[in-house]
Design a protein around this motif. Structure first.
Motif, short mmCIF file in Angstrom:
data_model
loop_
_atom_site.label_atom_id
_atom_site.label_comp_id
_atom_site.label_asym_id
_atom_site.label_seq_id
_atom_site.Cartn_x
_atom_site.Cartn_y
_atom_site.Cartn_z
N MET A 1 39.85 35.08 46.21
CA MET A 1 39.00 34.12 45.54
C MET A 1 39.83 33.38 44.50
SD MET A 1 35.74 34.86 43.11
CE MET A 1 34.28 34.11 43.75
N SER A 2 39.83 32.07 44.57
CA SER A 2 40.59 31.26 43.64
C SER A 2 39.90 31.22 42.28
CB SER A 2 40.71 29.84 44.20
OG SER A 2 41.32 29.00 43.25
N THR A 3 40.70 31.26 41.20
CA THR A 3 40.11 31.24 39.86
C THR A 3 39.58 29.86 39.49
OG1 THR A 3 42.27 30.80 38.87
CG2 THR A 3 41.56 33.11 38.98
N SER A 4 39.93 28.82 40.27
CA SER A 4 39.47 27.47 39.94
C SER A 4 37.98 27.30 40.24
CB SER A 4 40.30 26.43 40.69
OG SER A 4 40.14 26.61 42.08
N VAL A 5 37.38 28.15 41.07
CA VAL A 5 35.95 28.03 41.37
C VAL A 5 35.10 28.81 40.38
CG1 VAL A 5 36.33 27.59 43.82
CG2 VAL A 5 35.98 29.93 43.03
N LEU A 6 35.73 29.60 39.50
CA LEU A 6 35.01 30.38 38.51
C LEU A 6 34.61 29.50 37.33
CD1 LEU A 6 37.24 33.56 38.39
CD2 LEU A 6 35.06 33.30 39.56
N PRO A 7 33.51 29.82 36.67
CA PRO A 7 33.15 29.09 35.45
C PRO A 7 34.25 29.28 34.40
CG PRO A 7 31.36 30.53 36.15
CD PRO A 7 32.51 30.82 37.04
N PRO A 8 34.41 28.32 33.48
CA PRO A 8 35.52 28.37 32.52
C PRO A 8 35.58 29.66 31.69
CG PRO A 8 34.45 26.24 32.42
CD PRO A 8 33.64 27.09 33.34
N LYS A 9 34.44 30.17 31.25
CA LYS A 9 34.46 31.39 30.43
C LYS A 9 34.90 32.60 31.25
CE LYS A 9 31.24 30.22 26.81
NZ LYS A 9 30.10 30.64 26.01
N LEU A 10 34.42 32.69 32.47
CA LEU A 10 34.81 33.80 33.34
C LEU A 10 36.28 33.68 33.74
CD1 LEU A 10 33.86 36.34 34.76
CD2 LEU A 10 33.17 34.92 36.70
N ARG A 11 36.74 32.46 33.99
CA ARG A 11 38.14 32.23 34.32
C ARG A 11 39.03 32.67 33.16
NH1 ARG A 11 39.49 26.42 34.63
NH2 ARG A 11 37.53 26.43 35.75
N HIS A 12 38.60 32.33 31.92
CA HIS A 12 39.37 32.74 30.74
C HIS A 12 39.40 34.27 30.62
CE1 HIS A 12 41.12 32.48 26.77
NE2 HIS A 12 40.18 33.31 26.33
N LEU A 13 38.27 34.91 30.87
CA LEU A 13 38.19 36.37 30.81
C LEU A 13 39.11 37.01 31.84
CD1 LEU A 13 36.85 38.94 29.63
CD2 LEU A 13 35.12 38.69 31.42
#
Length: 141
Positions: A1-13
């Motif tokens: 799963m690519s991190t670019s599809v995650l919401p910004p806060k979850l991507r940061h986490l």
């Protein structure tokens, strides 16, 4: 799963967790080095040197550990909780001989601040000299 599809806060986490994991692996490697070579230096210091060498040599990019290290620095105050508990537990000892601790901490803090100030000063001077040597026509900032 690519991190670019995650919401910004979850991507940061996710970035913080992965970067903290990388920093812990570096600390573990430093701990192994310290134990195998029986060095009188802590694994944390060896790990810092490993990270510095990796960053200076280009093996690591700063972006790979920036969010994780920012998180650690942001939560640094949590590391002082055991110190406060120790002061409360040994209140009588602190009241009778605490002035020695306060004096040692004050002198140590002043020494660290002076050493840091001189290091930064000489670092900036070295940077200016290197810029002038390798780029003599560029304007100095």
């Amino acid at each position: 799963m690519s991190t670019s599809v995650l919401p910004p806060k979850l991507r940061h986490l996710v970035q913080v967790v992965l970067q903290l994991s990388l920093l812990m692996v570096i600390w573990w490697i430093a701990s192994v080095i310290q134990h195998k070579l029986n060095l009188p230096v802590s694994a944390g210091v060896i790990g810092l040197l490993l990270v510095l060498l990796a960053l200076l040599s280009g093996i690591f990019k700063l972006q790979w550990i920036k969010n994780g290290s920012d998180f650690i620095l942001g939560e640094l105050v949590l590391l002082f909780i055991p110190c406060v508990v120790g002061i409360i537990k040994y209140k009588d000892l602190f009241l009778t001989q605490g002035w020695q601790l306060v004096l040692a901490l004050s002198i140590g803090t002043i020494c660290v601040m002076v050493a840091t100030a001189y290091s930064v000063y000489f670092g900036f001077k070295l940077e200016a000299l290197l810029k002038q040597k390798f780029h003599p026509n560029s304007p100095m900032k």
